[in-house]
Design a protein around this motif. Sequence first.
Motif, PDB file in Angstrom:
ATOM      1  N   TYR A 107       0.817   4.046  -2.749  1.00 54.18           N
ATOM      2  CA  TYR A 107       0.453   5.405  -2.335  1.00 54.18           C
ATOM      3  C   TYR A 107       1.519   6.393  -2.795  1.00 54.18           C
ATOM      4  CZ  TYR A 107      -0.762   9.214   0.886  1.00 54.18           C
ATOM      5  OH  TYR A 107      -1.107  10.425   1.408  1.00 54.18           O
TER       6      TYR A 107
ATOM      7  N   LEU B  95       0.764  12.102  -9.396  1.00 58.48           N
ATOM      8  CA  LEU B  95      -0.176  13.235  -9.377  1.00 58.48           C
ATOM      9  C   LEU B  95       0.556  14.563  -9.174  1.00 58.48           C
ATOM     10  CD1 LEU B  95      -3.169  11.755  -7.323  1.00 58.48           C
ATOM     11  CD2 LEU B  95      -3.017  12.043  -9.790  1.00 58.48           C
TER      12      LEU B  95
ATOM     13  N   ASN C  61      -8.802   8.944  -0.420  1.00 59.26           N
ATOM     14  CA  ASN C  61      -9.801   8.076  -1.027  1.00 59.26           C
ATOM     15  C   ASN C  61      -9.194   6.724  -1.370  1.00 59.26           C
ATOM     16  OD1 ASN C  61     -12.331   7.680  -2.059  1.00 59.26           O
ATOM     17  ND2 ASN C  61     -12.295   9.583  -3.208  1.00 59.26           N
ATOM     18  N   GLN C  62      -7.967   6.778  -1.884  1.00 59.53           N
ATOM     19  CA  GLN C  62      -7.267   5.551  -2.261  1.00 59.53           C
ATOM     20  C   GLN C  62      -7.025   4.684  -1.024  1.00 59.53           C
ATOM     21  OE1 GLN C  62      -3.188   6.039  -3.322  1.00 59.53           O
ATOM     22  NE2 GLN C  62      -3.081   4.126  -4.428  1.00 59.53           N
ATOM     23  N   GLN C  63      -6.645   5.338   0.086  1.00 53.37           N
ATOM     24  CA  GLN C  63      -6.364   4.629   1.322  1.00 53.37           C
ATOM     25  C   GLN C  63      -7.606   3.863   1.786  1.00 53.37           C
ATOM     26  OE1 GLN C  63      -4.887   7.314   4.247  1.00 53.37           O
ATOM     27  NE2 GLN C  63      -3.745   5.722   5.282  1.00 53.37           N
TER      28      GLN C  63
ATOM     29  N   ALA D 225      -4.011  24.749  -3.550  1.00 54.50           N
ATOM     30  CA  ALA D 225      -5.290  24.108  -3.901  1.00 54.50           C
ATOM     31  C   ALA D 225      -5.032  22.761  -4.577  1.00 54.50           C
ATOM     32  CB  ALA D 225      -6.091  25.016  -4.820  1.00 54.50           C
ATOM     33  N   LEU D 226      -4.038  22.726  -5.475  1.00 61.14           N
ATOM     34  CA  LEU D 226      -3.724  21.474  -6.174  1.00 61.14           C
ATOM     35  C   LEU D 226      -3.196  20.414  -5.203  1.00 61.14           C
ATOM     36  CD1 LEU D 226      -2.097  22.882  -9.439  1.00 61.14           C
ATOM     37  CD2 LEU D 226      -4.208  21.580  -9.297  1.00 61.14           C
ATOM     38  N   ALA D 227      -2.346  20.865  -4.266  1.00 58.75           N
ATOM     39  CA  ALA D 227      -1.806  19.910  -3.284  1.00 58.75           C
ATOM     40  C   ALA D 227      -2.927  19.341  -2.418  1.00 58.75           C
ATOM     41  CB  ALA D 227      -0.751  20.596  -2.423  1.00 58.75           C
TER      42      ALA D 227
ATOM     43  N   LYS E 140      -6.607  14.862  -0.936  1.00 60.82           N
ATOM     44  CA  LYS E 140      -7.980  14.367  -0.809  1.00 60.82           C
ATOM     45  C   LYS E 140      -8.186  13.098  -1.658  1.00 60.82           C
ATOM     46  CE  LYS E 140     -12.398  16.674  -1.296  1.00 60.82           C
ATOM     47  NZ  LYS E 140     -13.001  17.895  -1.799  1.00 60.82           N
ATOM     48  N   SER E 141      -7.663  13.134  -2.875  1.00 60.50           N
ATOM     49  CA  SER E 141      -7.802  11.977  -3.764  1.00 60.50           C
ATOM     50  C   SER E 141      -7.078  10.758  -3.190  1.00 60.50           C
ATOM     51  CB  SER E 141      -7.218  12.270  -5.135  1.00 60.50           C
ATOM     52  OG  SER E 141      -7.709  13.454  -5.631  1.00 60.50           O
ATOM     53  N   LEU E 142      -5.893  11.001  -2.621  1.00 68.06           N
ATOM     54  CA  LEU E 142      -5.110   9.884  -2.096  1.00 68.06           C
ATOM     55  C   LEU E 142      -5.737   9.291  -0.839  1.00 68.06           C
ATOM     56  CD1 LEU E 142      -1.560  11.296  -2.787  1.00 68.06           C
ATOM     57  CD2 LEU E 142      -2.544   9.258  -3.808  1.00 68.06           C
TER      58      LEU E 142
ATOM     59  N   MET F 152      -8.562  13.515 -10.899  1.00 70.21           N
ATOM     60  CA  MET F 152      -7.704  12.825  -9.925  1.00 70.21           C
ATOM     61  C   MET F 152      -8.502  11.796  -9.129  1.00 70.21           C
ATOM     62  SD  MET F 152      -5.164  15.527  -8.152  1.00 70.21           S
ATOM     63  CE  MET F 152      -3.863  16.367  -9.006  1.00 70.21           C
ATOM     64  N   MET F 153      -9.688  12.218  -8.688  1.00 68.59           N
ATOM     65  CA  MET F 153     -10.537  11.329  -7.880  1.00 68.59           C
ATOM     66  C   MET F 153     -10.874  10.070  -8.670  1.00 68.59           C
ATOM     67  SD  MET F 153     -11.704  12.352  -4.854  1.00 68.59           S
ATOM     68  CE  MET F 153     -11.745  13.785  -3.821  1.00 68.59           C
TER      69      MET F 153
ATOM     70  N   ASP G  65      -1.589  30.222  -4.110  1.00 73.38           N
ATOM     71  CA  ASP G  65      -2.945  29.741  -3.813  1.00 73.38           C
ATOM     72  C   ASP G  65      -3.301  28.523  -4.666  1.00 73.38           C
ATOM     73  OD1 ASP G  65      -3.434  31.549  -1.925  1.00 73.38           O
ATOM     74  OD2 ASP G  65      -4.870  32.778  -3.076  1.00 73.38           O
ATOM     75  N   THR G  66      -2.998  28.632  -5.952  1.00 70.99           N
ATOM     76  CA  THR G  66      -3.315  27.530  -6.871  1.00 70.99           C
ATOM     77  C   THR G  66      -2.498  26.292  -6.525  1.00 70.99           C
ATOM     78  OG1 THR G  66      -3.738  29.174  -8.566  1.00 70.99           O
ATOM     79  CG2 THR G  66      -3.504  26.924  -9.315  1.00 70.99           C
ATOM     80  N   GLN G  67      -1.210  26.513  -6.216  1.00 73.33           N
ATOM     81  CA  GLN G  67      -0.363  25.370  -5.857  1.00 73.33           C
ATOM     82  C   GLN G  67      -0.896  24.667  -4.618  1.00 73.33           C
ATOM     83  OE1 GLN G  67       3.792  26.384  -5.591  1.00 73.33           O
ATOM     84  NE2 GLN G  67       3.840  27.162  -7.670  1.00 73.33           N
TER      85      GLN G  67
ATOM     86  N   ARG H 130     -10.239  29.725 -13.475  1.00 71.49           N
ATOM     87  CA  ARG H 130      -9.388  29.021 -12.508  1.00 71.49           C
ATOM     88  C   ARG H 130     -10.179  28.003 -11.681  1.00 71.49           C
ATOM     89  NH1 ARG H 130      -8.530  29.636  -7.131  1.00 71.49           N
ATOM     90  NH2 ARG H 130      -6.494  29.019  -6.328  1.00 71.49           N
TER      91      ARG H 130
ATOM     92  N   LEU I  72      -9.787  23.946 -11.551  1.00 67.71           N
ATOM     93  CA  LEU I  72      -9.456  23.179 -10.341  1.00 67.71           C
ATOM     94  C   LEU I  72     -10.469  22.050 -10.113  1.00 67.71           C
ATOM     95  CD1 LEU I  72      -8.356  25.952  -7.802  1.00 67.71           C
ATOM     96  CD2 LEU I  72      -6.927  24.117  -8.703  1.00 67.71           C
TER      97      LEU I  72
ATOM     98  N   PHE J 158       0.827  -1.197   0.000  1.00 60.99           N
ATOM     99  CA  PHE J 158       0.000   0.000   0.000  1.00 60.99           C
ATOM    100  C   PHE J 158       0.866   1.253   0.000  1.00 60.99           C
ATOM    101  CE2 PHE J 158      -1.968   3.463   2.333  1.00 60.99           C
ATOM    102  CZ  PHE J 158      -2.973   3.747   1.436  1.00 60.99           C
TER     103      PHE J 158
ATOM    104  N   LEU K  23       3.018  29.116 -11.214  1.00 62.05           N
ATOM    105  CA  LEU K  23       1.640  29.161 -10.701  1.00 62.05           C
ATOM    106  C   LEU K  23       1.647  29.845  -9.333  1.00 62.05           C
ATOM    107  CD1 LEU K  23       0.150  25.623 -11.505  1.00 62.05           C
ATOM    108  CD2 LEU K  23      -0.565  27.800 -12.451  1.00 62.05           C
TER     109      LEU K  23
ATOM    110  N   VAL L  72      -7.859   7.728  -9.119  1.00 60.65           N
ATOM    111  CA  VAL L  72      -7.528   6.999  -7.892  1.00 60.65           C
ATOM    112  C   VAL L  72      -8.584   5.935  -7.590  1.00 60.65           C
ATOM    113  CG1 VAL L  72      -7.280   7.254  -5.399  1.00 60.65           C
ATOM    114  CG2 VAL L  72      -6.135   8.852  -6.920  1.00 60.65           C
TER     115      VAL L  72
ATOM    116  N   ILE M 212      -6.099  19.029  -3.261  1.00 59.25           N
ATOM    117  CA  ILE M 212      -6.899  18.133  -4.111  1.00 59.25           C
ATOM    118  C   ILE M 212      -6.224  16.755  -4.189  1.00 59.25           C
ATOM    119  CG2 ILE M 212      -7.492  17.673  -6.524  1.00 59.25           C
ATOM    120  CD1 ILE M 212      -8.034  20.677  -6.828  1.00 59.25           C
ATOM    121  N   ARG M 213      -4.899  16.797  -4.345  1.00 58.94           N
ATOM    122  CA  ARG M 213      -4.145  15.535  -4.454  1.00 58.94           C
ATOM    123  C   ARG M 213      -4.276  14.721  -3.158  1.00 58.94           C
ATOM    124  NH1 ARG M 213       1.609  15.951  -3.632  1.00 58.94           N
ATOM    125  NH2 ARG M 213       1.326  18.034  -4.471  1.00 58.94           N
TER     126      ARG M 213
ATOM    127  N   GLU N 111      -0.047  17.459 -11.940  1.00 59.71           N
ATOM    128  CA  GLU N 111      -1.145  18.354 -11.547  1.00 59.71           C
ATOM    129  C   GLU N 111      -1.044  19.770 -12.151  1.00 59.71           C
ATOM    130  OE1 GLU N 111      -0.956  18.044  -7.310  1.00 59.71           O
ATOM    131  OE2 GLU N 111       0.670  19.499  -7.129  1.00 59.71           O
TER     132      GLU N 111
END
Lengths: 187, 103
Positions: A11, A18, B45-47, B34-36, B41-43, A47-48, B30-32, A36, A40, A7, B27, A51, B38-39, A22
């Motif tokens: 991970y 990602l 989900n994977q867990q 936000a992207l981090a 959050k997605s991961l 991404m969701m 703020d955007t960086q 923007r 996003l 895992f 970038l 995964v 999002i990543r 990204e």
Amino acid sequence: MHMGRDFDKQYLSMNHFLADIEGRAFRMAQIATGNRDDALEIVQDAMMKLVQKYSLHPPTEWKALFYSILNTRILDWHRRQSVRNRFRSWLNWHDDEEDGAEDALAQHPDDKNHTPDAKLQDSQFMASLNIALSALPLRQQQVFLLRVWEGMDINETAVIMRCSASSVKTHYARALEKLREKLEDHQ
Amino acid sequence: MSTELKKETTKLESKIKASLDASVMDLDQDTQQALASIREKSLKNQQARTWLNFNAWRPASAFAFSALLAMLFVYHPNNLDDALQRIATNKALVMNNRSRSPC
């Protein structure tokens, strides 16, 4: 424990993948939507889904899968927008057009290491590029970015775009022609 | 396509690629962030999914299956049949004895 190690490995490789992709994915979505927040949201959805559905696939397949999802999401966004716009025009409801689209110059990156002249030139090129790319039809834009930016070959791009290799070639040639015309002054 | 045009095209493609790469590097914060997020959050989900995933439970399933096989081996079905047969025979004998005995 073996399961835990597997895992952790998965991970970490997904996190690495990602993190690497990204920024480019965001910019592609931003160029396609001109917004923007929408960009996003599109990146988050992609991404969701990657995964949730494909994290057990081999990492070598992730890139193609991710861009396939991203492009579908962008296409969906455009469809929703066109329905919304049709509805608005039907109601004769004129919104301020600048509402959604951000100013290309405002999105423009600052360059810290160049001389003022070079900085200005880069800045102007970036602004023109943003405008030129945004003006391309969506399919041409997607094909161009996948080929030039992601370095994907014709067949990979065709699989992602769910079209034939000859369509990819046509889209790419048309996109390049338009960009050459619009960026002529900067060459 | 002429060689000159090819050269020009390659130059333009490289310039566009470099420019797009620079736009990612620059970038805003703020955007960086936000992207981090999002990543992350997605991961997460994977867990959550990985624990539900069958593959992850393979070693445990293999162990449980072996244990079941061992149990079946010890309590062999033939042995079980024999025991049932013995009980049935005993019952039949008892019934016979009852029917023969005077009231």
